[in-house]
Design a protein around this motif. Structure first.
Motif, mmCIF file in Angstrom:
data_model
loop_
_atom_site.group_PDB
_atom_site.id
_atom_site.type_symbol
_atom_site.label_atom_id
_atom_site.label_comp_id
_atom_site.label_asym_id
_atom_site.label_seq_id
_atom_site.Cartn_x
_atom_site.Cartn_y
_atom_site.Cartn_z
ATOM 1 N N ARG A 142 0.710 -1.349 -0.140
ATOM 2 C CA ARG A 142 0.162 0.134 0.113
ATOM 3 C C ARG A 142 0.692 0.994 0.226
ATOM 4 N NH1 ARG A 142 -5.173 -0.347 0.941
ATOM 5 N NH2 ARG A 142 -6.615 -2.472 1.685
ATOM 6 N N GLU A 143 1.835 0.936 0.741
ATOM 7 C CA GLU A 143 3.172 2.191 1.017
ATOM 8 C C GLU A 143 3.371 2.453 -0.708
ATOM 9 O OE1 GLU A 143 3.984 3.246 4.706
ATOM 10 O OE2 GLU A 143 5.575 2.563 4.148
ATOM 11 N N ARG A 144 3.543 1.107 -1.130
ATOM 12 C CA ARG A 144 4.364 1.467 -2.933
ATOM 13 C C ARG A 144 3.594 2.461 -3.503
ATOM 14 N NH1 ARG A 144 6.442 -3.007 -3.066
ATOM 15 N NH2 ARG A 144 4.756 -4.183 -4.043
ATOM 16 N N SER A 145 2.490 1.958 -3.766
ATOM 17 C CA SER A 145 1.203 1.887 -4.503
ATOM 18 C C SER A 145 1.776 3.496 -4.404
ATOM 19 C CB SER A 145 0.391 1.731 -4.239
ATOM 20 O OG SER A 145 -0.112 -0.288 -4.983
ATOM 21 N N LEU A 146 1.240 4.456 -3.141
ATOM 22 C CA LEU A 146 1.046 5.497 -2.864
ATOM 23 C C LEU A 146 2.707 6.140 -3.015
ATOM 24 C CD1 LEU A 146 -0.157 8.201 -1.578
ATOM 25 C CD2 LEU A 146 0.652 7.115 1.219
ATOM 26 N N ALA A 147 3.695 5.948 -2.885
ATOM 27 C CA ALA A 147 4.924 6.472 -3.347
ATOM 28 C C ALA A 147 4.841 6.436 -5.094
ATOM 29 C CB ALA A 147 6.338 5.573 -2.813
ATOM 30 N N VAL A 148 4.885 5.257 -6.092
ATOM 31 C CA VAL A 148 4.434 5.387 -7.077
ATOM 32 C C VAL A 148 3.890 6.255 -7.536
ATOM 33 C CG1 VAL A 148 3.732 3.894 -9.612
ATOM 34 C CG2 VAL A 148 5.247 3.037 -7.544
ATOM 35 N N GLY A 149 2.688 6.676 -6.523
ATOM 36 C CA GLY A 149 0.877 7.228 -7.180
ATOM 37 C C GLY A 149 2.128 8.790 -7.158
ATOM 38 N N ILE A 150 2.645 8.935 -5.981
ATOM 39 C CA ILE A 150 3.496 10.625 -5.667
ATOM 40 C C ILE A 150 4.730 11.098 -6.787
ATOM 41 C CG2 ILE A 150 5.403 11.858 -3.990
ATOM 42 C CD1 ILE A 150 2.989 10.348 -2.010
ATOM 43 N N TRP A 151 4.835 10.237 -7.466
ATOM 44 C CA TRP A 151 6.332 9.217 -8.262
ATOM 45 C C TRP A 151 5.329 10.123 -9.952
ATOM 46 C CZ3 TRP A 151 6.178 6.547 -12.702
ATOM 47 C CH2 TRP A 151 7.957 6.653 -13.549
ATOM 48 N N GLY A 152 4.482 9.306 -10.169
ATOM 49 C CA GLY A 152 4.177 9.669 -11.291
ATOM 50 C C GLY A 152 3.197 10.977 -11.169
ATOM 51 N N GLY A 326 -3.206 9.979 -9.549
ATOM 52 C CA GLY A 326 -2.033 9.387 -9.641
ATOM 53 C C GLY A 326 -2.012 9.161 -8.325
ATOM 54 N N LEU A 327 -2.698 9.505 -6.743
ATOM 55 C CA LEU A 327 -2.494 9.757 -5.541
ATOM 56 C C LEU A 327 -3.596 8.791 -5.237
ATOM 57 C CD1 LEU A 327 -2.233 13.533 -4.275
ATOM 58 C CD2 LEU A 327 -0.415 11.196 -4.579
ATOM 59 N N VAL A 328 -4.692 8.728 -5.648
ATOM 60 C CA VAL A 328 -5.650 7.768 -5.441
ATOM 61 C C VAL A 328 -5.372 6.707 -6.541
ATOM 62 C CG1 VAL A 328 -7.000 9.620 -5.004
ATOM 63 C CG2 VAL A 328 -7.337 8.867 -6.520
ATOM 64 N N ALA A 329 -4.666 6.252 -8.105
ATOM 65 C CA ALA A 329 -5.079 5.001 -8.801
ATOM 66 C C ALA A 329 -4.820 3.606 -7.547
ATOM 67 C CB ALA A 329 -3.987 5.487 -9.349
ATOM 68 N N GLY A 330 -3.206 3.818 -6.351
ATOM 69 C CA GLY A 330 -3.586 2.779 -5.948
ATOM 70 C C GLY A 330 -4.520 1.807 -5.143
ATOM 71 N N THR A 331 -4.912 3.124 -4.017
ATOM 72 C CA THR A 331 -6.543 2.506 -3.874
ATOM 73 C C THR A 331 -7.328 1.881 -4.292
ATOM 74 O OG1 THR A 331 -5.424 3.872 -1.715
ATOM 75 C CG2 THR A 331 -8.527 3.127 -2.136
#
Length: 507
Positions: A142-152, A326-331
């Motif tokens: 979950r943290e990685r998804s958020l980090a990737v979202g911030i990256w994107g 991007g910030l909510v895509a993982g969720t």
């Protein structure tokens, strides 16, 4: 085949202290590359006036950066896996800043082409290293998804910041200033990165195969060059020869990777449906988008008469939408499914591009801004989730090479999109009906027509520019329609290729 990503092990799930500060350094690197990629388009008219390049030289100034970066991404990602991703990131960032100075103070077209090529070498070290370090910094999915979202989101913000900052600088300073903005970002990145970034590498990397590096570089550059030349000038012996050379080099590269005990790129990664589907989605999405984006700035400035800064601000909704999504895509992908989010995002982009087939010279900004916002939201959802899938599909030791595949797909898609869709715009534009006495260069580009109009009578100039602008917009709408078809087809393909793909829910 159903692919379910495995949960992190107990050891991997330990949350590294300082990981969010380290992430801030990585997104600075992304910002560096994204801003540089967008400011050149705005600066091109000023570079043309000052350095007086030929048409071919001007194309190389615009293209050589993407050629080199595409050709070296896999090699540099693999090198980072071997010598250390922190090391190659900091070396690349330092080189990127230093070479930016060479770009800013280039005095001849030849020097500018060399400087852009060297900048591509440095840029190729940055993007794979940032994603690979995220894979090793954030073990909780979950943290990685958020980090990737911030990256994107940062990459998207950079594409918006670039035209705005670049437009401001070009209205107040000389064109070289758009490259010097890299220096303060690079300085902060290196100084903070030395302290905050952990080193990571493949513990059993094997040798770095130089033959594979050469094959990858020659193959990618030759194929991209062939497509661009064929699109611009038609099928001839030169693009055919380049295409054959490139295809042969890439075929040999793949065969070599399958036989090496420690390959530069593990080709067996593509057996994972999630990995190969995500990479293909990225490539086709950028292909469908890039041709339109490349010409949109010209539409805003040369057709609708906006200044560089105003044109940059006009493109802001795309970045806002991409950041938010991007910030909510993982969720969202965990709540629904990977394929629903990726396919839905791509379909949204396709429909937004389809709406742009209705553009004309006097189209109001609300319609254009709304379409750009939808494009941004769709891209934010799809690119963030595909990046997460790509990172999660491979062992962390191979994160650099896997990230490089993703970035290579992006660069190839951009080059091919500009070549294919750009040739549609250019082909339609060149056929515009011009008054007698119109200089030949007016048919080469809309910028050339605006320049040629200065030496014509007021009535002749007005008639020529009206015809040229109408023809340019016609080409742009046809390219938008072609891009929409590509995106909608990609959305359908992603629905099937990402079937059963899930993001791990973590702890």
């Amino acid at each position: 085949m159903t692919s379910t990503l495995q949960p992190a092990t107990t050891t991997e799930a330990v949350k590294r202290p300082g990981r969010w500060l380290a992430l801030s350094v990585l997104v600075l690197a992304v910002l560096l590359v994204a801003v540089d990629a967008t400011v050149l388009g705005l600066a091109t008219p000023y570079i043309s006036e000052d350095l007086e390049p030929t048409g071919t030289q001007l194309l190389w100034i615009g293209d050589v950066y993407s050629f080199v970066i595409a050709g070296l991404l896999v090699s540099m990602g693999s090198l980072g896996d071997r010598i250390g991703r922190k090391r190659i990131l900091l070396l690349g960032a330092t080189a990127f800043g230093a070479i930016s100075v060479l770009n800013a103070y280039a005095t001849t077209p030849e020097l500018m082409i060399l400087a852009r090529a060297l900048l591509g070498v440095a840029g190729a070290t940055l993007m794979p290293a940032t994603l690979a370090l995220i894979r090793n910094l954030f073990h909780d999915p979950r943290e990685r998804s958020l980090a990737v979202g911030i990256w994107g989101a940062t990459a998207s913000a950079g594409t918006a910041i670039g035209p705005i900052v670049g437009g401001f600088l070009l209205e107040h300073f000389w064109w070289g200033s758009v490259f010097l903005i890299n220096l303060p970002v690079m300085a902060v990145l290196v100084l903070v990165g030395i302290k905050s970034l952990p080193e990571s590498r493949d513990p059993n990397p094997g040798p770095w195969d130089m033959a594979s590096v050469a094959l990858s570089l020659v193959g990618v550059i030759a194929v991209v060059y062939a497509v661009k030349e064929a699109a611009a000038h038609g099928i001839g012996w030169e693009p055919v020869a380049a295409g054959v050379l490139g295809a042969a080099a890439l075929y040999t590269f793949v065969r070599r990777q399958l036989t090496l005990p420690s390959p530069l790129l593990n080709m067996r990664l593509f057996r994972n449906h999630g990995f190969s589907g995500a990479v293909l989605a990225d490539l086709l999405t950028i292909l469908g988008l890039s041709g339109l984006v490349f010409f949109l700035s010209q539409y805003l400035q040369l057709v609708q008469g906006r200044g560089p800064l105003e044109a940059g601000l006009a493109e802001l909704p795309a970045a806002v939408g991409a950041v938010a999504a991007g910030l909510v895509a993982g969720t969202v992908a965990r709540r629904y499914s990977v394929r629903a989010v990726v396919s839905g995002g791509l379909a949204a982009i396709g429909l937004a591009l389809a709406s742009l087939t209705l553009l004309d010279r006097s189209t109001g900004y609300p319609m254009l801004g709304a379409a750009l916002l939808v494009v941004g939201v769709g891209a934010g959802f799809s690119f963030t989730v595909t990046a997460d899938v790509i990172l999660s599909s491979v062992p962390k030791e191979q994160a650099g090479a896997a990230s490089a595949v993703s970035e290579t797909a992006y660069e190839l898609g951009a080059a091919l999109g500009i070549a294919v869709l750009g040739s549609i715009v250019t082909g339609v534009y060149r056929g515009f009906a011009a008054p007698v006495g119109t200089p030949e260069e007016a048919h080469e580009s809309l910028g050339g027509a605006v320049e040629a109009a200065r030496g014509m009578s007021p009535d002749g100039a007005q008639a020529m520019l009206t015809s040229a602008r109408e023809s340019f917009v016609e080409g742009l709408t046809i390219a938008a329609g072609a891009g929409a078809a590509v995106l909608l087809a990609t959305a359908l393909a992603a629905w099937f290729m990402l079937r059963g793909q899930r993001l791990d829910k973590g702890l």
